[in-house]
Design a protein around this motif. Sequence first.
Motif, PDB file in Angstrom:
ATOM      1  N   ASN A   1      34.969  24.058  12.686  1.00 58.15           N
ATOM      2  CA  ASN A   1      33.699  24.630  13.108  1.00 58.15           C
ATOM      3  C   ASN A   1      32.680  24.595  11.978  1.00 58.15           C
ATOM      4  OD1 ASN A   1      31.868  27.307  13.612  1.00 58.15           O
ATOM      5  ND2 ASN A   1      32.393  26.237  15.515  1.00 58.15           N
ATOM      6  N   THR A   2      33.133  24.781  10.750  1.00 59.72           N
ATOM      7  CA  THR A   2      32.214  24.699   9.613  1.00 59.72           C
ATOM      8  C   THR A   2      31.640  23.293   9.505  1.00 59.72           C
ATOM      9  OG1 THR A   2      33.388  26.477   8.486  1.00 59.72           O
ATOM     10  CG2 THR A   2      31.969  25.082   7.125  1.00 59.72           C
ATOM     11  N   LEU A   3      32.472  22.279   9.692  1.00 55.16           N
ATOM     12  CA  LEU A   3      31.975  20.898   9.685  1.00 55.16           C
ATOM     13  C   LEU A   3      30.968  20.684  10.810  1.00 55.16           C
ATOM     14  CD1 LEU A   3      32.014  17.992   8.681  1.00 55.16           C
ATOM     15  CD2 LEU A   3      34.004  17.601  10.157  1.00 55.16           C
ATOM     16  N   GLU A   4      31.286  21.188  11.991  1.00 51.69           N
ATOM     17  CA  GLU A   4      30.373  21.049  13.128  1.00 51.69           C
ATOM     18  C   GLU A   4      29.018  21.689  12.825  1.00 51.69           C
ATOM     19  OE1 GLU A   4      32.737  22.953  16.121  1.00 51.69           O
ATOM     20  OE2 GLU A   4      34.211  21.330  16.138  1.00 51.69           O
TER      21      GLU A   4
ATOM     22  N   GLY B   1      21.489  30.536   1.591  1.00 50.99           N
ATOM     23  CA  GLY B   1      22.380  31.603   1.138  1.00 50.99           C
ATOM     24  C   GLY B   1      22.829  32.499   2.275  1.00 50.99           C
ATOM     25  N   VAL B   2      21.913  32.775   3.200  1.00 46.51           N
ATOM     26  CA  VAL B   2      22.267  33.571   4.387  1.00 46.51           C
ATOM     27  C   VAL B   2      23.303  32.818   5.217  1.00 46.51           C
ATOM     28  CG1 VAL B   2      21.387  34.520   6.570  1.00 46.51           C
ATOM     29  CG2 VAL B   2      20.078  34.819   4.450  1.00 46.51           C
ATOM     30  N   TRP B   3      23.094  31.509   5.385  1.00 46.44           N
ATOM     31  CA  TRP B   3      24.038  30.695   6.150  1.00 46.44           C
ATOM     32  C   TRP B   3      25.421  30.722   5.499  1.00 46.44           C
ATOM     33  CZ3 TRP B   3      27.157  26.406   5.511  1.00 46.44           C
ATOM     34  CH2 TRP B   3      27.609  25.773   6.675  1.00 46.44           C
ATOM     35  N   ILE B   4      25.463  30.553   4.193  1.00 43.47           N
ATOM     36  CA  ILE B   4      26.736  30.556   3.466  1.00 43.47           C
ATOM     37  C   ILE B   4      27.431  31.911   3.612  1.00 43.47           C
ATOM     38  CG2 ILE B   4      27.765  30.433   1.149  1.00 43.47           C
ATOM     39  CD1 ILE B   4      25.427  28.343   0.594  1.00 43.47           C
ATOM     40  N   ALA B   5      26.680  32.986   3.465  1.00 46.48           N
ATOM     41  CA  ALA B   5      27.260  34.322   3.630  1.00 46.48           C
ATOM     42  C   ALA B   5      27.801  34.501   5.048  1.00 46.48           C
ATOM     43  CB  ALA B   5      26.222  35.391   3.314  1.00 46.48           C
ATOM     44  N   GLY B   6      27.047  34.023   6.027  1.00 45.02           N
ATOM     45  CA  GLY B   6      27.492  34.116   7.416  1.00 45.02           C
ATOM     46  C   GLY B   6      28.754  33.322   7.660  1.00 45.02           C
ATOM     47  N   ARG B   7      28.814  32.130   7.106  1.00 49.60           N
ATOM     48  CA  ARG B   7      30.016  31.293   7.289  1.00 49.60           C
ATOM     49  C   ARG B   7      31.218  31.886   6.569  1.00 49.60           C
ATOM     50  NH1 ARG B   7      30.114  28.755  11.674  1.00 49.60           N
ATOM     51  NH2 ARG B   7      32.012  27.869  10.843  1.00 49.60           N
TER      52      ARG B   7
ATOM     53  N   THR C   1      36.712  36.820   8.990  1.00 44.29           N
ATOM     54  CA  THR C   1      37.029  37.560  10.212  1.00 44.29           C
ATOM     55  C   THR C   1      37.840  36.715  11.191  1.00 44.29           C
ATOM     56  OG1 THR C   1      34.844  37.018  11.120  1.00 44.29           O
ATOM     57  CG2 THR C   1      35.092  39.153  10.021  1.00 44.29           C
ATOM     58  N   TYR C   2      37.560  35.426  11.267  1.00 48.09           N
ATOM     59  CA  TYR C   2      38.310  34.555  12.170  1.00 48.09           C
ATOM     60  C   TYR C   2      39.761  34.456  11.721  1.00 48.09           C
ATOM     61  CZ  TYR C   2      38.533  30.752  15.673  1.00 48.09           C
ATOM     62  OH  TYR C   2      38.801  29.975  16.765  1.00 48.09           O
ATOM     63  N   TYR C   3      39.993  34.363  10.412  1.00 46.37           N
ATOM     64  CA  TYR C   3      41.368  34.314   9.912  1.00 46.37           C
ATOM     65  C   TYR C   3      42.156  35.541  10.367  1.00 46.37           C
ATOM     66  CZ  TYR C   3      39.879  30.677   6.531  1.00 46.37           C
ATOM     67  OH  TYR C   3      39.401  29.548   5.929  1.00 46.37           O
ATOM     68  N   ALA C   4      41.520  36.692  10.335  1.00 55.33           N
ATOM     69  CA  ALA C   4      42.200  37.943  10.680  1.00 55.33           C
ATOM     70  C   ALA C   4      42.344  38.122  12.192  1.00 55.33           C
ATOM     71  CB  ALA C   4      41.449  39.125  10.084  1.00 55.33           C
TER      72      ALA C   4
ATOM     73  N   GLY D   1      32.296  36.930  15.674  1.00 52.30           N
ATOM     74  CA  GLY D   1      30.920  36.926  16.162  1.00 52.30           C
ATOM     75  C   GLY D   1      29.838  37.227  15.146  1.00 52.30           C
ATOM     76  N   PRO D   2      29.937  38.309  14.357  1.00 49.73           N
ATOM     77  CA  PRO D   2      28.850  38.616  13.423  1.00 49.73           C
ATOM     78  C   PRO D   2      28.584  37.508  12.399  1.00 49.73           C
ATOM     79  CG  PRO D   2      30.207  40.554  13.759  1.00 49.73           C
ATOM     80  CD  PRO D   2      30.925  39.407  14.434  1.00 49.73           C
ATOM     81  N   GLY D   3      29.627  36.929  11.853  1.00 48.80           N
ATOM     82  CA  GLY D   3      29.430  35.837  10.890  1.00 48.80           C
ATOM     83  C   GLY D   3      28.823  34.615  11.546  1.00 48.80           C
ATOM     84  N   PHE D   4      29.290  34.306  12.758  1.00 52.48           N
ATOM     85  CA  PHE D   4      28.735  33.176  13.499  1.00 52.48           C
ATOM     86  C   PHE D   4      27.255  33.414  13.798  1.00 52.48           C
ATOM     87  CE2 PHE D   4      27.785  30.635  17.215  1.00 52.48           C
ATOM     88  CZ  PHE D   4      28.349  29.404  16.887  1.00 52.48           C
ATOM     89  N   ALA D   5      26.924  34.635  14.214  1.00 54.85           N
ATOM     90  CA  ALA D   5      25.534  34.962  14.546  1.00 54.85           C
ATOM     91  C   ALA D   5      24.628  34.892  13.324  1.00 54.85           C
ATOM     92  CB  ALA D   5      25.466  36.353  15.179  1.00 54.85           C
ATOM     93  N   LEU D   6      25.099  35.384  12.188  1.00 50.60           N
ATOM     94  CA  LEU D   6      24.294  35.357  10.965  1.00 50.60           C
ATOM     95  C   LEU D   6      23.991  33.922  10.544  1.00 50.60           C
ATOM     96  CD1 LEU D   6      22.971  37.046   8.736  1.00 50.60           C
ATOM     97  CD2 LEU D   6      25.176  37.009   7.529  1.00 50.60           C
TER      98      LEU D   6
END
Length: 129
Positions: A51-54, A80-86, A92-95, A101-106
């Motif tokens: 998903n990060t590649l996408e 920087g906002v994008w990197i923090a969000g990713r 969160t996805y690992y856990a 959702g919040p990281g994806f949205a950011l």
Amino acid sequence: MAWTALATWAALVLYAAVGANVSRARIKYGVEAPAVQGHASFERVFRVHQNTLEQLVLFVPALWLFAWFVSDAWAAALGGVWIAGRALYARTYYADAAKRGPGFALAGLATIVLLIGAVVGIVLALVRA
């Protein structure tokens, strides 16, 4: 464009890090290449990488178009906002995939701002030409 270059570099380092996590997860969960299915924890790590590649495919051109037509500093800040969000998305996805959702949205919001800003900057440049 040094700030945007730095943001691009940081995004690529993030991508390399989540890629390295896939290698570690393959070993930990016994998922041999070329398999991409196996233990659910491995699959979450693999999906974060994919998903990060996408997202990079859209983010990097938007970042540079924004930097060129609007502002290097603001592009880097949004990067920087994008990197923090990713990074939040990955953690969160690992856990628990349901909590991504919040990281994806950011990260998504940063990309949308970059895209809209870039097109506004491009149109203004064309009008002035």
